[in-house]
Design an enzyme around this catalytic site. Sequence first.
Site, PDB file in Angstrom:
ATOM      1  N   TYR A  92      -2.577 -26.167  26.693  1.00  0.00           N
ATOM      2  CA  TYR A  92      -3.888 -26.903  26.844  1.00  0.00           C
ATOM      3  C   TYR A  92      -4.784 -26.285  27.601  1.00  0.00           C
ATOM      4  O   TYR A  92      -4.672 -25.893  28.670  1.00  0.00           O
ATOM      5  CB  TYR A  92      -3.575 -28.336  27.579  1.00  0.00           C
ATOM      6  CG  TYR A  92      -4.592 -29.325  27.996  1.00  0.00           C
ATOM      7  CD1 TYR A  92      -4.549 -30.467  26.850  1.00  0.00           C
ATOM      8  CD2 TYR A  92      -5.319 -29.106  28.452  1.00  0.00           C
ATOM      9  CE1 TYR A  92      -5.509 -31.496  27.062  1.00  0.00           C
ATOM     10  CE2 TYR A  92      -6.604 -29.888  28.776  1.00  0.00           C
ATOM     11  CZ  TYR A  92      -6.629 -31.172  28.022  1.00  0.00           C
ATOM     12  OH  TYR A  92      -7.661 -32.181  28.469  1.00  0.00           O
ATOM     13  N   THR A 108      -1.075 -18.098  33.392  1.00  0.00           N
ATOM     14  CA  THR A 108      -2.610 -17.737  33.996  1.00  0.00           C
ATOM     15  C   THR A 108      -2.868 -17.568  35.385  1.00  0.00           C
ATOM     16  O   THR A 108      -1.806 -17.786  36.395  1.00  0.00           O
ATOM     17  CB  THR A 108      -3.249 -19.189  33.672  1.00  0.00           C
ATOM     18  OG1 THR A 108      -4.579 -18.878  34.267  1.00  0.00           O
ATOM     19  CG2 THR A 108      -2.639 -20.161  34.173  1.00  0.00           C
ATOM     20  N   ASP A 109      -3.787 -16.547  35.786  1.00  0.00           N
ATOM     21  CA  ASP A 109      -4.132 -16.747  37.052  1.00  0.00           C
ATOM     22  C   ASP A 109      -4.507 -17.815  37.714  1.00  0.00           C
ATOM     23  O   ASP A 109      -4.460 -17.855  39.272  1.00  0.00           O
ATOM     24  CB  ASP A 109      -5.492 -15.651  37.086  1.00  0.00           C
ATOM     25  CG  ASP A 109      -6.695 -16.229  36.203  1.00  0.00           C
ATOM     26  OD1 ASP A 109      -6.422 -17.024  35.311  1.00  0.00           O
ATOM     27  OD2 ASP A 109      -7.737 -15.870  36.384  1.00  0.00           O
ATOM     28  N   TYR A 154      -4.801 -28.040  35.295  1.00  0.00           N
ATOM     29  CA  TYR A 154      -4.455 -26.987  34.414  1.00  0.00           C
ATOM     30  C   TYR A 154      -3.343 -25.872  35.033  1.00  0.00           C
ATOM     31  O   TYR A 154      -2.431 -25.666  34.557  1.00  0.00           O
ATOM     32  CB  TYR A 154      -5.562 -26.224  33.946  1.00  0.00           C
ATOM     33  CG  TYR A 154      -5.399 -24.935  33.105  1.00  0.00           C
ATOM     34  CD1 TYR A 154      -4.906 -25.041  31.743  1.00  0.00           C
ATOM     35  CD2 TYR A 154      -5.782 -23.814  33.754  1.00  0.00           C
ATOM     36  CE1 TYR A 154      -4.435 -23.570  31.223  1.00  0.00           C
ATOM     37  CE2 TYR A 154      -5.502 -22.254  33.056  1.00  0.00           C
ATOM     38  CZ  TYR A 154      -4.926 -22.492  31.805  1.00  0.00           C
ATOM     39  OH  TYR A 154      -4.511 -21.230  31.197  1.00  0.00           O
TER      40      TYR A 154
HETATM   41  N1  LIG Z   1      -8.376 -18.741  27.580  1.00  0.00           N
HETATM   42  C1  LIG Z   1      -8.161 -18.104  28.688  1.00  0.00           C
HETATM   43  O1  LIG Z   1      -9.148 -17.595  29.287  1.00  0.00           O
HETATM   44  C2  LIG Z   1      -6.862 -17.852  29.272  1.00  0.00           C
HETATM   45  C3  LIG Z   1      -5.656 -18.365  28.606  1.00  0.00           C
HETATM   46  N2  LIG Z   1      -4.348 -17.821  29.176  1.00  0.00           N
HETATM   47  C4  LIG Z   1      -3.217 -18.643  28.353  1.00  0.00           C
HETATM   48  O2  LIG Z   1      -3.063 -17.670  27.375  1.00  0.00           O
HETATM   49  C5  LIG Z   1      -2.431 -18.507  26.353  1.00  0.00           C
HETATM   50  C6  LIG Z   1      -3.291 -18.335  25.033  1.00  0.00           C
HETATM   51  O3  LIG Z   1      -4.726 -18.972  25.316  1.00  0.00           O
HETATM   52  P1  LIG Z   1      -5.659 -19.057  24.177  1.00  0.00           P
HETATM   53  O4  LIG Z   1      -5.468 -18.000  23.126  1.00  0.00           O
HETATM   54  O5  LIG Z   1      -6.909 -18.786  25.039  1.00  0.00           O
HETATM   55  O6  LIG Z   1      -5.887 -20.666  24.016  1.00  0.00           O
HETATM   56  P2  LIG Z   1      -6.629 -21.310  22.860  1.00  0.00           P
HETATM   57  O7  LIG Z   1      -7.244 -22.579  23.488  1.00  0.00           O
HETATM   58  O8  LIG Z   1      -7.513 -20.460  22.098  1.00  0.00           O
HETATM   59  O9  LIG Z   1      -5.646 -22.035  21.875  1.00  0.00           O
HETATM   60  C7  LIG Z   1      -4.605 -22.600  22.405  1.00  0.00           C
HETATM   61  C8  LIG Z   1      -3.796 -22.968  21.073  1.00  0.00           C
HETATM   62  O10 LIG Z   1      -2.923 -24.286  21.328  1.00  0.00           O
HETATM   63  C9  LIG Z   1      -2.758 -25.077  20.093  1.00  0.00           C
HETATM   64  N3  LIG Z   1      -2.320 -26.143  20.143  1.00  0.00           N
HETATM   65  C10 LIG Z   1      -2.816 -27.045  20.910  1.00  0.00           C
HETATM   66  N4  LIG Z   1      -1.840 -28.397  20.962  1.00  0.00           N
HETATM   67  C11 LIG Z   1      -0.774 -27.811  20.202  1.00  0.00           C
HETATM   68  C12 LIG Z   1       0.452 -28.474  19.912  1.00  0.00           C
HETATM   69  N5  LIG Z   1       0.694 -29.907  20.393  1.00  0.00           N
HETATM   70  N6  LIG Z   1       1.087 -27.606  19.340  1.00  0.00           N
HETATM   71  C13 LIG Z   1       1.002 -26.647  18.805  1.00  0.00           C
HETATM   72  N7  LIG Z   1      -0.009 -25.836  19.149  1.00  0.00           N
HETATM   73  C14 LIG Z   1      -1.146 -26.445  19.701  1.00  0.00           C
HETATM   74  C15 LIG Z   1      -4.002 -24.863  19.612  1.00  0.00           C
HETATM   75  O11 LIG Z   1      -4.179 -25.237  18.227  1.00  0.00           O
HETATM   76  P3  LIG Z   1      -5.572 -26.247  17.830  1.00  0.00           P
HETATM   77  O12 LIG Z   1      -6.558 -25.155  17.345  1.00  0.00           O
HETATM   78  O13 LIG Z   1      -4.968 -26.969  16.579  1.00  0.00           O
HETATM   79  O14 LIG Z   1      -5.829 -27.049  18.656  1.00  0.00           O
HETATM   80  C16 LIG Z   1      -4.676 -23.499  19.751  1.00  0.00           C
HETATM   81  O15 LIG Z   1      -4.210 -22.763  18.741  1.00  0.00           O
HETATM   82  C17 LIG Z   1      -1.997 -19.893  26.996  1.00  0.00           C
HETATM   83  O16 LIG Z   1      -0.724 -20.076  27.327  1.00  0.00           O
HETATM   84  C18 LIG Z   1      -3.180 -19.856  27.899  1.00  0.00           C
HETATM   85  O17 LIG Z   1      -2.954 -20.619  29.015  1.00  0.00           O
HETATM   86  C19 LIG Z   1      -4.204 -17.539  30.418  1.00  0.00           C
HETATM   87  C20 LIG Z   1      -5.348 -16.884  31.074  1.00  0.00           C
HETATM   88  C21 LIG Z   1      -6.615 -17.300  30.554  1.00  0.00           C
HETATM   89  C1  LIG Z   2     -21.163 -21.810  31.184  1.00  0.00           C
HETATM   90  C2  LIG Z   2     -21.171 -21.400  32.476  1.00  0.00           C
HETATM   91  C3  LIG Z   2     -20.087 -21.431  33.396  1.00  0.00           C
HETATM   92  N1  LIG Z   2     -20.108 -20.812  34.473  1.00  0.00           N
HETATM   93  C4  LIG Z   2     -19.017 -20.569  35.471  1.00  0.00           C
HETATM   94  C5  LIG Z   2     -18.044 -21.695  35.455  1.00  0.00           C
HETATM   95  C6  LIG Z   2     -16.660 -21.093  35.940  1.00  0.00           C
HETATM   96  O1  LIG Z   2     -16.612 -21.009  37.361  1.00  0.00           O
HETATM   97  C7  LIG Z   2     -16.857 -19.925  35.242  1.00  0.00           C
HETATM   98  C8  LIG Z   2     -16.135 -19.639  34.084  1.00  0.00           C
HETATM   99  O2  LIG Z   2     -16.266 -20.790  33.093  1.00  0.00           O
HETATM  100  P1  LIG Z   2     -15.450 -21.205  31.908  1.00  0.00           P
HETATM  101  O3  LIG Z   2     -15.522 -22.574  31.700  1.00  0.00           O
HETATM  102  O4  LIG Z   2     -15.686 -20.360  30.828  1.00  0.00           O
HETATM  103  O5  LIG Z   2     -14.280 -20.676  32.367  1.00  0.00           O
HETATM  104  P2  LIG Z   2     -12.567 -21.379  32.609  1.00  0.00           P
HETATM  105  O6  LIG Z   2     -12.312 -22.287  31.401  1.00  0.00           O
HETATM  106  O7  LIG Z   2     -12.489 -21.801  33.913  1.00  0.00           O
HETATM  107  O8  LIG Z   2     -11.879 -19.903  32.302  1.00  0.00           O
HETATM  108  C9  LIG Z   2     -10.362 -20.033  32.417  1.00  0.00           C
HETATM  109  O9  LIG Z   2      -9.718 -20.713  31.404  1.00  0.00           O
HETATM  110  C10 LIG Z   2      -8.517 -20.852  31.619  1.00  0.00           C
HETATM  111  C11 LIG Z   2      -7.795 -21.006  29.980  1.00  0.00           C
HETATM  112  C12 LIG Z   2      -7.738 -19.651  32.225  1.00  0.00           C
HETATM  113  O10 LIG Z   2      -6.487 -19.685  32.275  1.00  0.00           O
HETATM  114  C13 LIG Z   2      -8.461 -18.642  33.172  1.00  0.00           C
HETATM  115  O11 LIG Z   2      -7.933 -17.426  33.336  1.00  0.00           O
HETATM  116  C14 LIG Z   2      -9.758 -18.589  32.978  1.00  0.00           C
HETATM  117  O12 LIG Z   2     -10.233 -17.948  31.843  1.00  0.00           O
HETATM  118  O13 LIG Z   2     -18.185 -19.644  34.940  1.00  0.00           O
HETATM  119  C15 LIG Z   2     -21.394 -20.492  35.059  1.00  0.00           C
HETATM  120  O14 LIG Z   2     -21.495 -20.360  36.402  1.00  0.00           O
HETATM  121  N2  LIG Z   2     -22.519 -20.741  34.349  1.00  0.00           N
HETATM  122  C16 LIG Z   2     -22.490 -21.262  33.215  1.00  0.00           C
HETATM  123  O15 LIG Z   2     -23.387 -21.411  32.436  1.00  0.00           O
END
Ligand SMILES: NC(=O)C1=CN([C@@H]2O[C@H](COP(=O)(O)OP(=O)(O)OC[C@H]3O[C@@H](n4cnc5c(N)ncnc54)[C@H](OP(=O)(O)O)[C@@H]3O)[C@@H](O)[C@H]2O)C=CC1
Ligand SMILES: Cc1cn([C@H]2C[C@H](O)[C@@H](COP(=O)(O)OP(=O)(O)O[C@H]3O[C@@H](C)C(=O)[C@@H](O)[C@H]3O)O2)c(=O)[nH]c1=O
Length: 294
Positions: free
Chosen positions: A65, A105-106, A129
């Site tokens: 999530y 995650t960070d 989160y």
């Molecule tokens: N995105 C980021 O910036 C960061 C991500 N991470 C971590 O990295 C990992 C991957 O992230 P990312 O690829 O960006 O994530 P996404 O949000 O892109 O993808 C998450 C995935 O989880 C799936 N999912 C949701 N609910 C379920 C469920 N009940 N059963 C099976 N699958 C499900 C979604 O499927 P569907 O598309 O069907 O909803 C989707 O494919 C995660 O653990 C995240 O916490 C860590 C740091 C930064």
């Molecule tokens: C769209 C937007 C965001 N922001 C800011 C909000 C926030 O502080 C930062 C990044 O926004 P986002 O909502 O994309 O970022 P965020 O969803 O917080 O990204 C995080 O996602 C999760 C899943 C992680 O695990 C983290 O590592 C990190 O990647 O930028 C602006 O200042 N201006 C803008 O127009």
Amino acid sequence: MRCLVIGRSGQVATALVERAAAHTGPSAADVVALGRPDLDLCRPESIAAAISRVEPDVVVNAAAYTAVDQAESEPEAAAALNAAGPAALAGLCAAADIPLVHLSTDYVFDGTLDRPYREDDPIAPASVYGRTKAEGEAAVMAAGGRALVLRTAWVYSPFGKNFVKTMLRLGAERDRLRVVSDQVGNPTSALDIADAVLRLAAMRDGWGSGGEILHLAGTGETSWHGLAEAIFAGTAAPPVVEPIPTSAYPTPARRPANSRLDTTRLAERYGIVLPPWRESLAVTLDRLAGAAPR
Ligand SMILES: NC(=O)C1=CN([C@@H]2O[C@H](COP(=O)(O)OP(=O)(O)OC[C@H]3O[C@@H](n4cnc5c(N)ncnc54)[C@H](OP(=O)(O)O)[C@@H]3O)[C@@H](O)[C@H]2O)C=CC1
Ligand SMILES: Cc1cn([C@H]2C[C@H](O)[C@@H](COP(=O)(O)OP(=O)(O)O[C@H]3O[C@@H](C)C(=O)[C@@H](O)[C@H]3O)O2)c(=O)[nH]c1=O
Ligand SMILES: [Mg+2]
């Protein structure tokens, strides 16, 4: 090796499927990526069925999530996916002695430290989160099986939803963007994460006997504002990107001011260092622009 990826349409899951096709030698992998409705991380019986059917050498959990602000008003849904699901998955993997790679995650840190975070620095999540991801990490570590918990950060890619794609969309709509400049971190390409995960999976016999936390992030740091500027550098008619403090961009979830991850342990133990973040960003920007690689 056969690799079962939990999650299908997410950034890291999609990148794993794509990058596996390019690996040869020990990190070559048959990747089976399963998501809902076939595999639901919140339904342990669907995980068990997938493991029996695929008989993987390694499992990668790329489902989570990840809607950081929405999690503040949906804590139960976030906990089910980020904590209870990984707990059940890790239990099944431990019982079957299947090595597990779990992504974290960070945002498990509060961001008050004045240097990049190391793996054993105390966690103190400031958001729902982050808290639920911290619970997931703890459950994976407690399950007792062979596992890597990979904390990554600021993930972007040509796929799914991410900051890079959001900026490109907003930049096309407006001539002025306001972006926070007092949160710093390490932008990380999901394609690079996928390459590292495949290499780590190939080295699974060299993992420790229990769980191990590793930081995995792009090399070099910037702020969200710095990242936004890099996204528009060299584009025709870039928007003005105004640096603003976090206080001028209120959000439901608190985000760490210092999100930087120290990746020394990954380099020393496994010889893996991700590219400089600007290089990897260029790869994704080129793909999103439909251009030939520069
Ligand atoms: N995105 C980021 O910036 C960061 C991500 N991470 C971590 O990295 C990992 C991957 O992230 P990312 O690829 O960006 O994530 P996404 O949000 O892109 O993808 C998450 C995935 O989880 C799936 N999912 C949701 N609910 C379920 C469920 N009940 N059963 C099976 N699958 C499900 C979604 O499927 P569907 O598309 O069907 O909803 C989707 O494919 C995660 O653990 C995240 O916490 C860590 C740091 C930064
Ligand atoms: C769209 C937007 C965001 N922001 C800011 C909000 C926030 O502080 C930062 C990044 O926004 P986002 O909502 O994309 O970022 P965020 O969803 O917080 O990204 C995080 O996602 C999760 C899943 C992680 O695990 C983290 O590592 C990190 O990647 O930028 C602006 O200042 N201006 C803008 O127009
Ligand atoms: Mg987000």
